[in-house]
Design a protein around this motif. Structure first.
Motif, PDB file in Angstrom:
ATOM      1  N   LEU A   1     -75.960 -32.984   0.359  1.00  0.00           N
ATOM      2  CA  LEU A   1     -77.050 -33.809   0.857  1.00  0.00           C
ATOM      3  C   LEU A   1     -76.555 -35.114   1.485  1.00  0.00           C
ATOM      4  N   GLY A   2     -75.301 -35.447   1.264  1.00  0.00           N
ATOM      5  CA  GLY A   2     -74.705 -36.608   1.909  1.00  0.00           C
ATOM      6  C   GLY A   2     -74.080 -36.286   3.256  1.00  0.00           C
ATOM      7  N   MET A   3     -74.198 -35.037   3.687  1.00  0.00           N
ATOM      8  CA  MET A   3     -73.597 -34.610   4.952  1.00  0.00           C
ATOM      9  C   MET A   3     -74.189 -35.386   6.126  1.00  0.00           C
ATOM     10  N   THR A   4     -73.312 -35.901   6.984  1.00  0.00           N
ATOM     11  CA  THR A   4     -73.752 -36.558   8.209  1.00  0.00           C
ATOM     12  C   THR A   4     -73.122 -35.861   9.398  1.00  0.00           C
ATOM     13  N   SER A   5     -73.911 -35.685  10.439  1.00  0.00           N
ATOM     14  CA  SER A   5     -73.441 -35.019  11.656  1.00  0.00           C
ATOM     15  C   SER A   5     -73.479 -35.977  12.832  1.00  0.00           C
ATOM     16  N   ILE A   6     -73.165 -37.212  12.548  1.00  0.00           N
ATOM     17  CA  ILE A   6     -73.032 -38.255  13.560  1.00  0.00           C
ATOM     18  C   ILE A   6     -71.858 -39.134  13.177  1.00  0.00           C
ATOM     19  N   ILE A   7     -71.394 -39.943  14.123  1.00  0.00           N
ATOM     20  CA  ILE A   7     -70.360 -40.928  13.818  1.00  0.00           C
ATOM     21  C   ILE A   7     -71.048 -42.167  13.259  1.00  0.00           C
ATOM     22  N   THR A   8     -70.570 -42.654  12.137  1.00  0.00           N
ATOM     23  CA  THR A   8     -71.156 -43.841  11.514  1.00  0.00           C
ATOM     24  C   THR A   8     -70.179 -45.008  11.585  1.00  0.00           C
ATOM     25  N   SER A   9     -70.677 -46.180  11.228  1.00  0.00           N
ATOM     26  CA  SER A   9     -69.838 -47.384  11.301  1.00  0.00           C
ATOM     27  C   SER A   9     -68.609 -47.305  10.418  1.00  0.00           C
ATOM     28  N   SER A  10     -68.690 -46.514   9.350  1.00  0.00           N
ATOM     29  CA  SER A  10     -67.558 -46.391   8.414  1.00  0.00           C
ATOM     30  C   SER A  10     -66.586 -45.293   8.837  1.00  0.00           C
ATOM     31  N   SER A  11     -66.866 -44.604   9.940  1.00  0.00           N
ATOM     32  CA  SER A  11     -66.016 -43.482  10.339  1.00  0.00           C
ATOM     33  C   SER A  11     -64.653 -43.960  10.809  1.00  0.00           C
ATOM     34  N   GLY A  12     -63.640 -43.177  10.418  1.00  0.00           N
ATOM     35  CA  GLY A  12     -62.293 -43.286  10.919  1.00  0.00           C
ATOM     36  C   GLY A  12     -61.668 -44.631  11.048  1.00  0.00           C
TER      37      GLY A  12
END
Length: 281
Positions: A270-281
């Motif tokens: 349920l925590g799955m995200t399919s977008i790039i977020t501010s915390s990504s990479g």
């Protein structure tokens, strides 16, 4: 059961022109007050969101067609933060443009983008789709990811101005759900399980279906099939509207979600995200 890392290919190319036409139909009828209406994207109006869509398209043409790459993260800047920064810079600059100018540029960039992708080898290996994994991904997944972004932003514009449209029809929403689901193997990457264990995600309503992630010796893989196990490690079910909102961190009703099995695994799913977020990479 035959599995590949991200499941079978998705071909969204026939949908781009029709999704764009649906967007143009919305924008054509807006008055000045509606162009200035706030959206779910904090601090952005409908005008800003339309400018963001335009920026995505022009950026794609510049990078992929013209091999023109002049922006990069600053030293120590996370990739997600970098994207937020350049997106905001672009949107602020575009506030100088009239809705009429934005509209004309959207029309022109979309036709160029469709032509570029029409010549692409969708089965070739391209750049990573960050929310689906760090390794290079097939071009079809990257193109499908782009379609989902345009679809989501159009939904956000429609909700801001209270204009309904065809985007919830199966042919438009189905590929979005299917694409977002390809984040599941990467989402489960830290979930330890013996080979063969399965996690099931079911989406009800138009464009929905059932997807099964299976643990393999090399990690998790996904396919759009019913599970073979009578007792999957975890099973999550929700409706199509709630699903896309969960995956993109849009406001969603968690009461519409049913989760069974391992509680920690369900929480991970349920925590799955399919977008790039501010915390990504």
């Amino acid at each position: 059961m035959s599995f590949t890392r991200w499941g079978p290919p998705i071909d969204v190319l026939p949908l781009f022109a029709r999704e764009e036409q649906a967007l143009l139909d919305v924008l054509t009828g807006l008055d000045a007050e509606q162009w200035a209406a706030p959206t779910v994207c904090a601090g952005w109006t409908v005008h800003d969101l339309a400018a963001h869509i335009l920026g995505d398209k022009l950026g794609r043409l510049s990078r992929d067609r013209d091999d023109y790459r002049t922006t990069a993260p600053r030293e120590g800047e996370r990739f997600g933060k970098f994207l937020d920064r350049i997106n905001d810079e672009w949107v602020v600059a575009c506030r100088r443009l009239s809705p009429e100018v934005l509209f004309a540029m959207l029309v022109d960039s979309t036709s160029q983008l469709a032509e570029m992708w029409g010549h692409a080898d969708l089965d070739a290996i391209g750049e990573p789709v960050s929310w689906a994994g760090d390794e290079p991904a097939p071009v079809w997944l990257d193109v499908a990811r782009e379609y989902t972004e345009f679809w989501v932003h159009q939904q956000q514009i429609r909700e801001a101005v209270c204009v309904h449209g065809p985007l919830d029809d199966s042919e438009f929403r189905g590929p979005v759900i299917d694409t977002f689901m390809r984040a599941l193997p990467h989402t489960l990457r830290d979930v330890g399980a013996r080979t063969g264990r399965q996690v099931v995600y079911t989406v009800t309503g138009q464009g929905g279906g059932k997807w099964t992630a299976q643990r393999t010796p090399d990690g998790w893989s996904i396919d759009r099939v019913a599970p073979t196990s009578r007792s999957p490690l975890a099973s999550v079910t929700t409706d199509a509207d709630t699903f896309w909102r969960l995956c993109t961190r849009n406001p969603a009703d968690r009461e519409r979600v049913t989760a069974k099995g391992d509680e920690n695994v369900c929480a991970t799913v349920l925590g799955m995200t399919s977008i790039i977020t501010s915390s990504s990479g």
